[in-house]
Write an enzyme that holds these catalytic residues in place. Structure first.
Site, PDB file in Angstrom:
ATOM      1  N   LYS A  33       0.840  -1.199   0.000  1.00 54.75           N
ATOM      2  CA  LYS A  33       0.000   0.000   0.000  1.00 54.75           C
ATOM      3  C   LYS A  33       0.875   1.249   0.000  1.00 54.75           C
ATOM      4  O   LYS A  33       1.781   1.381   0.818  1.00 54.75           O
ATOM      5  CB  LYS A  33      -0.917   0.018   1.229  1.00 54.75           C
ATOM      6  CG  LYS A  33      -1.845   1.244   1.283  1.00 54.75           C
ATOM      7  CD  LYS A  33      -2.777   1.194   2.463  1.00 54.75           C
ATOM      8  CE  LYS A  33      -2.152   1.642   3.746  1.00 54.75           C
ATOM      9  NZ  LYS A  33      -1.912   3.114   3.798  1.00 54.75           N
ATOM     10  N   ASP A  60      -3.514   4.180  -1.983  1.00 49.52           N
ATOM     11  CA  ASP A  60      -4.427   4.599  -0.914  1.00 49.52           C
ATOM     12  C   ASP A  60      -4.434   6.125  -0.790  1.00 49.52           C
ATOM     13  O   ASP A  60      -3.825   6.693   0.112  1.00 49.52           O
ATOM     14  CB  ASP A  60      -3.978   3.944   0.395  1.00 49.52           C
ATOM     15  CG  ASP A  60      -4.800   4.380   1.591  1.00 49.52           C
ATOM     16  OD1 ASP A  60      -5.978   4.726   1.411  1.00 49.52           O
ATOM     17  OD2 ASP A  60      -4.250   4.370   2.721  1.00 49.52           O
ATOM     18  N   LYS A  62      -7.530   7.879  -1.129  1.00 52.57           N
ATOM     19  CA  LYS A  62      -8.855   8.226  -0.589  1.00 52.57           C
ATOM     20  C   LYS A  62      -9.460   9.451  -1.281  1.00 52.57           C
ATOM     21  O   LYS A  62      -9.785  10.460  -0.656  1.00 52.57           O
ATOM     22  CB  LYS A  62      -8.762   8.479   0.912  1.00 52.57           C
ATOM     23  CG  LYS A  62      -8.239   7.303   1.725  1.00 52.57           C
ATOM     24  CD  LYS A  62      -8.206   7.641   3.211  1.00 52.57           C
ATOM     25  CE  LYS A  62      -7.637   6.493   4.028  1.00 52.57           C
ATOM     26  NZ  LYS A  62      -6.181   6.313   3.825  1.00 52.57           N
ATOM     27  N   ASP A  65     -13.912  14.280  -3.860  1.00 52.82           N
ATOM     28  CA  ASP A  65     -14.001  15.553  -4.563  1.00 52.82           C
ATOM     29  C   ASP A  65     -15.263  15.506  -5.430  1.00 52.82           C
ATOM     30  O   ASP A  65     -16.072  14.589  -5.302  1.00 52.82           O
ATOM     31  CB  ASP A  65     -12.745  15.772  -5.415  1.00 52.82           C
ATOM     32  CG  ASP A  65     -12.357  17.247  -5.548  1.00 52.82           C
ATOM     33  OD1 ASP A  65     -13.260  18.044  -5.898  1.00 52.82           O
ATOM     34  OD2 ASP A  65     -11.188  17.586  -5.320  1.00 52.82           O
ATOM     35  N   THR A 117     -10.420   4.126  10.776  1.00 51.38           N
ATOM     36  CA  THR A 117     -10.403   3.294  11.981  1.00 51.38           C
ATOM     37  C   THR A 117      -9.885   4.007  13.225  1.00 51.38           C
ATOM     38  O   THR A 117      -9.898   3.439  14.315  1.00 51.38           O
ATOM     39  CB  THR A 117      -9.563   2.017  11.749  1.00 51.38           C
ATOM     40  OG1 THR A 117      -8.288   2.381  11.245  1.00 51.38           O
ATOM     41  CG2 THR A 117     -10.256   1.091  10.768  1.00 51.38           C
ATOM     42  N   ARG A 208       2.977  -0.890  10.774  1.00 58.37           N
ATOM     43  CA  ARG A 208       4.066  -0.876  11.744  1.00 58.37           C
ATOM     44  C   ARG A 208       4.474  -2.233  12.311  1.00 58.37           C
ATOM     45  O   ARG A 208       5.674  -2.452  12.552  1.00 58.37           O
ATOM     46  CB  ARG A 208       3.737   0.118  12.864  1.00 58.37           C
ATOM     47  CG  ARG A 208       3.983   1.555  12.438  1.00 58.37           C
ATOM     48  CD  ARG A 208       3.340   2.568  13.352  1.00 58.37           C
ATOM     49  NE  ARG A 208       1.902   2.663  13.119  1.00 58.37           N
ATOM     50  CZ  ARG A 208       1.146   3.659  13.557  1.00 58.37           C
ATOM     51  NH1 ARG A 208       1.698   4.646  14.240  1.00 58.37           N
ATOM     52  NH2 ARG A 208      -0.147   3.689  13.293  1.00 58.37           N
TER      53      ARG A 208
END
Length: 232
Positions: A33, A60, A62, A65, A117, A208
């Site tokens: 990603k 990614d 997002k 618009d 999230t 991570r």
């Protein structure tokens, strides 16, 4: 693996770091990603290099618009050859349909973000969304499905309800994945890999726990093993 379930989030600030880290991974065990920071820093050239290594790319960004702008952005992303791209479901029906139509003849998957999230009920209340997070997620997921999108980004905790409501072909991508006893960091709605798969997730976005591991490949192998044990 023909269809790796793990998507590694390369949350680095520059191209050099990203490529050095990607060289430690196995393209057969994961997809990658690319988010806003890294794409802004390194641009489409990084995507081309990672694809030359054999990785499928989830871009990614997002998009959120006006419909025409989002449609053109999705088309441009697909022209790069990315495996998956996403938009915000809160952009509404017209925007979602425009994005879907822009990719209708393309191989690129189109998914929609429901709620990030890191948001909890008090965060939503501050911006005027007074429902429970799961109710908002369900409504947005149904909207995305109705507009012909391939799936949504959702929390693993929301996946079971969505699986009951929407076709099995509808893809559920779950961030906020942490190994057992792992640090939640800035995520509010998290799950272990096993929980996410059991709840019906198709793909797990993991950053991570892998990128900050002393042995990223070993961590990736362990996480894939845990997923395979759930599927047996």
């Amino acid at each position: 693996m023909n269809n790796p379930r793990i998507i590694v989030a390369l949350d680095f600030s520059n191209k050099k770091q990203a490529l050095e880290f990607a060289s430690k991974l196995d393209k057969n065990l994961c997809r990658i990603k690319i988010g806003k920071e890294l794409f802004t820093s390194a641009g489409p050239q990084l995507i081309e290099q990672l694809m030359s290594y054999g990785f499928d790319i989830f871009l990614d960004l997002k998009y959120h618009d006006i419909p025409n702008t989002v449609a053109n952005a999705c088309r441009a992303a697909s022209d790069l050859g990315v495996w998956m791209v996403n938009v915000h479901a809160l952009g509404g029906r017209k925007m979602l349909i425009a994005a879907q139509e822009a990719l209708s003849t393309k191989k690129t998957k189109l998914i929609a973000v429901t709620l990030l999230t890191n948001l909890n009920k008090s965060d939503l209340y501050e911006i005027g969304l007074n429902e429970e997070p799961i109710d908002i997620v369900q409504r947005l997921a149904l909207l995305a499905s109705d507009c012909g999108l391939d799936g949504v980004v959702c929390s693993a905790m929301e996946a079971p309800q969505l699986r009951k409501m929407i076709s099995k072909d509808f893809c559920l991508v779950t961030p906020g994945i942490r190994p057992l006893n792992g640090n939640k960091n800035d995520q509010a709605r998290v799950a272990t890999p096993q929980e996410a798969i059991q709840n019906g997730a198709d793909y797990l976005v993991i950053g991570r726990p892998i990128t900050q591991s002393n042995d990223p490949l070993l961590m990736l192998q362990q996480l894939n093993y845990e997923i395979e044990m759930v599927q047996l």
